[in-house]
Scaffold this motif. Structure first.
Motif, mmCIF file in Angstrom:
data_model
loop_
_atom_site.group_PDB
_atom_site.id
_atom_site.type_symbol
_atom_site.label_atom_id
_atom_site.label_comp_id
_atom_site.label_asym_id
_atom_site.label_seq_id
_atom_site.Cartn_x
_atom_site.Cartn_y
_atom_site.Cartn_z
ATOM 1 N N ARG A 5 67.657 81.004 7.998
ATOM 2 C CA ARG A 5 68.672 82.038 7.250
ATOM 3 C C ARG A 5 68.425 82.459 6.131
ATOM 4 N N LEU A 6 68.036 81.417 5.048
ATOM 5 C CA LEU A 6 67.559 81.711 3.867
ATOM 6 C C LEU A 6 66.248 82.625 3.621
ATOM 7 N N LEU A 9 67.428 86.067 4.466
ATOM 8 C CA LEU A 9 68.202 86.625 3.274
ATOM 9 C C LEU A 9 67.097 87.262 2.086
ATOM 10 N N LYS A 10 66.235 86.391 2.005
ATOM 11 C CA LYS A 10 64.951 86.596 0.892
ATOM 12 C C LYS A 10 64.365 87.992 1.210
ATOM 13 N N LEU A 13 66.543 91.042 0.819
ATOM 14 C CA LEU A 13 66.530 91.327 -0.865
ATOM 15 C C LEU A 13 65.151 91.733 -1.181
#
Length: 197
Positions: A5-6, A9-10, A13
């Motif tokens: 998930r991180l 998200l990275k 972005l």
């Protein structure tokens, strides 16, 4: 699952900053967030933040250095040995000043002696427990003396001390008395010195 998930998200972005990089340049904003995000590793950052060394305070590190001399860094093994395997001694309790194991003289025909724990607390109380390890069974103290209202009378044998507290009552004052027999005259003297602190 959390690292995926991180990572997602990275990536989102980074794409956002790349697409709108020219807009940031026109507005005079720096495009360094995209560069920073490319170098960001969520798993590595989480491991760095939750590493045992990062979670310890300076006092904890000093205590671990005392327990494990010669160890430069502290991993989970040392911290587990510190938290689980080490059993703290009673005097390390912040509410205690000193612990004594003494004998009390029981009143009655036999005048037998009972081994008790006498604890002097920070707030100037003397707590008396009949069991020698008062924290094994968390029972309330059987006798409590307020050291501010207590008088101490040394006995003639050199090791005993009479503890008496005058307690005000509604009609009459009462006096709670207890004779403590220490192991040696030096221990009795140390008790009297601790009481004056």
């Amino acid at each position: 699952m959390g690292t995926k998930r991180l990572e997602g998200l990275k990536l989102a972005l980074i794409l956002y900053f790349e697409r709108f990089g020219d807009l940031f340049a026109k507005l005079g904003m720096d495009a360094t967030p995209a560069k920073l995000l490319k170098n960001f590793t969520p798993l590595g950052e989480v491991q760095r933040l939750l590493a045992p060394a990062a979670l310890l305070s300076e006092d904890d590190v000093a205590l671990l250095r005392e327990l494990f001399p010669g160890t430069a860094t502290f991993g989970l093994g040392e911290i587990r040995a510190f938290l689980v395997d080490q059993t703290p001694e009673v005097p390390r309790d912040p509410t205690l000043v000193r612990k004594y194991v003494v004998l009390t003289k029981e009143s009655g025909m036999l005048k037998s002696r009972t081994e008790v724990s006498a604890l002097v607390t920070v707030d100037d109380f003397l707590l008396v427990f009949t069991q020698t390890d008062p924290f094994a069974a968390l029972k309330p103290a059987e006798q409590i003396f307020d050291l501010a209202r207590t008088t101490f009378t040394p006995q003639s044998d050199g090791c005993s001390l009479e503890v008496a507290e005058k307690r005000p009552g509604l009609l009459f004052d009462s006096t709670e008395r207890l004779v403590l027999r220490f192991r040696s005259p030096e221990e009795r003297t140390s008790f009297l010195a601790v009481r004056r602190l």
